[in-house]
Design a protein around this motif. Structure first.
Motif, PDB file in Angstrom:
ATOM      1  N   VAL A 227     113.640  65.301  34.536  1.00 12.37           N
ATOM      2  CA  VAL A 227     113.769  66.302  34.012  1.00 12.37           C
ATOM      3  C   VAL A 227     113.602  67.713  34.805  1.00 12.37           C
ATOM      4  O   VAL A 227     114.239  68.739  34.613  1.00 12.37           O
ATOM      5  N   GLU A 228     112.785  67.247  35.677  1.00 16.51           N
ATOM      6  CA  GLU A 228     112.359  68.710  36.709  1.00 16.51           C
ATOM      7  C   GLU A 228     113.410  68.885  37.720  1.00 16.51           C
ATOM      8  O   GLU A 228     113.903  69.929  37.934  1.00 16.51           O
ATOM      9  N   SER A 229     114.347  67.852  38.062  1.00 13.85           N
ATOM     10  CA  SER A 229     115.578  68.198  38.957  1.00 13.85           C
ATOM     11  C   SER A 229     116.948  68.128  37.918  1.00 13.85           C
ATOM     12  O   SER A 229     117.792  68.007  38.554  1.00 13.85           O
ATOM     13  N   PHE A 230     116.713  68.236  36.933  1.00 15.05           N
ATOM     14  CA  PHE A 230     117.938  68.242  35.792  1.00 15.05           C
ATOM     15  C   PHE A 230     119.125  69.318  36.342  1.00 15.05           C
ATOM     16  O   PHE A 230     118.766  70.285  36.423  1.00 15.05           O
ATOM     17  N   GLY A 231     120.281  68.832  36.367  1.00 16.40           N
ATOM     18  CA  GLY A 231     121.398  69.850  36.661  1.00 16.40           C
ATOM     19  C   GLY A 231     121.391  70.137  38.335  1.00 16.40           C
ATOM     20  O   GLY A 231     122.498  70.775  38.444  1.00 16.40           O
ATOM     21  N   GLU A 232     120.668  69.781  39.163  1.00 24.08           N
ATOM     22  CA  GLU A 232     120.761  70.264  40.597  1.00 24.08           C
ATOM     23  C   GLU A 232     121.724  69.576  41.132  1.00 24.08           C
ATOM     24  O   GLU A 232     122.103  69.981  42.531  1.00 24.08           O
ATOM     25  N   THR A 233     122.441  68.562  40.671  1.00 26.04           N
ATOM     26  CA  THR A 233     123.640  67.902  41.235  1.00 26.04           C
ATOM     27  C   THR A 233     124.855  68.436  41.117  1.00 26.04           C
ATOM     28  O   THR A 233     125.537  68.115  41.530  1.00 26.04           O
ATOM     29  N   THR A 234     124.800  69.363  40.413  1.00 31.58           N
ATOM     30  CA  THR A 234     126.123  70.145  39.904  1.00 31.58           C
ATOM     31  C   THR A 234     126.554  71.347  40.989  1.00 31.58           C
ATOM     32  O   THR A 234     125.488  71.655  42.008  1.00 31.58           O
ATOM     33  N   PRO A 235     127.838  71.489  41.453  1.00 30.67           N
ATOM     34  CA  PRO A 235     127.895  72.472  42.335  1.00 30.67           C
ATOM     35  C   PRO A 235     127.356  73.669  42.061  1.00 30.67           C
ATOM     36  O   PRO A 235     126.992  74.367  43.182  1.00 30.67           O
ATOM     37  N   MET A 236     126.839  74.307  41.057  1.00 31.69           N
ATOM     38  CA  MET A 236     126.240  75.387  40.848  1.00 31.69           C
ATOM     39  C   MET A 236     124.670  75.166  40.929  1.00 31.69           C
ATOM     40  O   MET A 236     123.756  76.133  41.101  1.00 31.69           O
ATOM     41  N   LYS A 237     124.382  73.950  41.182  1.00 35.36           N
ATOM     42  CA  LYS A 237     122.831  73.566  41.390  1.00 35.36           C
ATOM     43  C   LYS A 237     121.634  74.000  40.750  1.00 35.36           C
ATOM     44  O   LYS A 237     120.670  74.130  40.827  1.00 35.36           O
ATOM     45  N   ARG A 238     122.478  73.949  39.315  1.00 43.20           N
ATOM     46  CA  ARG A 238     121.280  74.437  38.018  1.00 43.20           C
ATOM     47  C   ARG A 238     121.922  73.760  36.793  1.00 43.20           C
ATOM     48  O   ARG A 238     123.154  73.516  36.795  1.00 43.20           O
ATOM     49  N   PRO A 239     121.030  73.473  35.802  1.00 39.56           N
ATOM     50  CA  PRO A 239     121.545  73.099  34.455  1.00 39.56           C
ATOM     51  C   PRO A 239     122.214  74.428  33.862  1.00 39.56           C
ATOM     52  O   PRO A 239     121.852  75.588  34.022  1.00 39.56           O
ATOM     53  N   GLY A 240     123.144  74.322  33.041  1.00 38.64           N
ATOM     54  CA  GLY A 240     123.642  75.314  32.179  1.00 38.64           C
ATOM     55  C   GLY A 240     122.714  75.645  31.153  1.00 38.64           C
ATOM     56  O   GLY A 240     121.894  75.030  30.660  1.00 38.64           O
TER      57      GLY A 240
END
Length: 275
Positions: A227-240
Motif C-alpha cells: 500500500v505504501e508503494s502503491f502506484g509507483e511502478t507506473t510511468p507517472m510514478k504515482r497512483p491516480g
C-alpha cells in the motif's frame, strides 16, 4: 498484530481526491444514473461529477452506509437528487431490487455504471479458496449480468452502460489471480454486450483504471508495504486519484461519445496496453 482494514475513505492515511475539477455544462441534464459501489473511491467521484453535469444518482452500496450517506450529501450539494440502495450486487436478486427502487423513486434509468468490485491478494493460487473465488466472480462480473438483465427493459435509445475493468486485465497480476480473471471477463462482456445492444441504440463501454488511490486496496487486505508503494511502478510514478478517472466515465455516459461503443478507456498513469 494485523492492522484492521480501513473500510471508510476517512480512515485512509491520505484522503482520495474525488472533487470534480471543472464547472459542469449540463452534459447529463435531468438524466438518472445508477452507480454501483458509489459510496467511495471511483464510485463517489463518478456520482458527484455526474451530479455536477445534471444527473440524479442512485448510489448502490453493500454495507458502508456512512460513506454512502456522505456521497449522497455531496450529490445534494450539486443540486441533484441522490437515493441510497443497499444491495449485495453478487446476489441473484440484487439487480431486480436495485432497479425496482430506482424506477420507483427516480422514474427512469439513462446511465448504468457497473463499478462495484472486490479483490483479495494471494501470491499462491492454492490460497484462493472456492468461497473466495466464487465470491469475487459473483461481485465483479455476475452482478453486472444481473443488473443489466433487470435494467434493460427501462433503458431506451441513447442510454449508456459503462463497466469498470482494470489494467490487470491487460498486464496480468501475479497476486490478484481471481480479480484479474474477473476483469478479463468484464472486458469480454463489454465488447459482447455492445454487439448485442447496439441496434437498440444502447452504447456499452468500459474504463480500465490503473492503480487508483481508493479504499479498495487496503480494504482488500493488501500488505502495508505494498500500500505504501502503491502506484509507483507506473510511468507517472504515482497512483491516480478518483477524480482523474471519473471524467472517462462521464465521456462515455454523455453524447460526446455518441459514436463510441464496445471500447475501453485507460486512465492508468501512462502504461501502454493493447485494446
Amino acid at each position: 498484530m494485523r492492522t484492521p482494514p480501513k473500510d471508510r475513505e476517512s480512515d485512509l492515511d491520505r484522503a482520495p481526491k474525488w472533487e470534480p475539477r471543472y464547472a459542469g455544462s449540463d452534459r447529463l441534464k435531468d438524466k438518472v444514473a445508477i452507480v454501483t459501489g458509489g459510496d467511495s473511491g471511483i464510485g463517489r467521484a463518478v456520482a458527484v461529477l455526474f451530479a455536477r453535469e445534471g444527473a440524479d444518482i442512485a448510489i448502490v452500496y453493500k454495507s458502508n452506509k456512512a460513506d454512502a450517506e456522505e456521497t449522497a450529501s455531496l450529490v445534494g450539494a450539486e443540486g441533484r437528487t441522490a437515493i441510497l440502495v443497499r444491495a449485495d450486487v453478487g446476489k441473484t436478486s440484487a439487480g431486480r431490487t436495485i432497479v425496482d427502487k430506482v424506477v420507483s423513486k427516480l422514474k427512469r434509468i439513462d446511465v448504468l455504471v457497473n463499478n462495484a468490485g472486490e479483490q483479495h491478494p494471494a501470491d499462491d493460487i492454492r490460497d484462493i479458496s472456492p468461497e473466495q473465488l466464487q465470491r469475487t466472480f459473483a461481485t465483479n462480473i455476475f452482478g453486472m449480468f444481473y443488473l443489466v438483465q433487470a435494467a434493460l427493459p427501462h433503458l431506451k435509445k441513447g442510454a449508456a452502460i459503462i463497466n469498470c475493468t482494470s489494467v490487470t486485465m491487460y498486464q496480468g497480476s501475479g497476486g490478484l489471480l481471481d480479480y484479474s480473471a474477473t476483469k478479463g471477463a468484464i472486458t469480454a462482456f463489454t465488447r459482447s454486450l455492445s454487439e448485442n445492444l447496439i441496434e437498440k441504440g444502447i452504447r456499452v463501454n468500459a474504463v480500465a483504471p490503473g492503480p487508483i488511490w481508493t479504499p479498495l486496496n487496503p480494504r482488500g487486505g493488501a500488505p502495508a508495504e505494498k500500500v505504501e508503494s502503491f502506484g509507483e511502478t507506473t510511468p507517472m510514478k504515482r497512483p491516480g486519484e478518483p477524480n482523474e478517472v471519473a471524467p472517462s466515465f462521464l465521456f462515455l455516459a454523455c453524447d460526446d461519445s455518441s459514436y463510441i461503443s464496445g471500447q475501453v478507456l485507460h486512465p492508468n498513469g501512462g502504461t501502454v496496453v493493447n485494446g
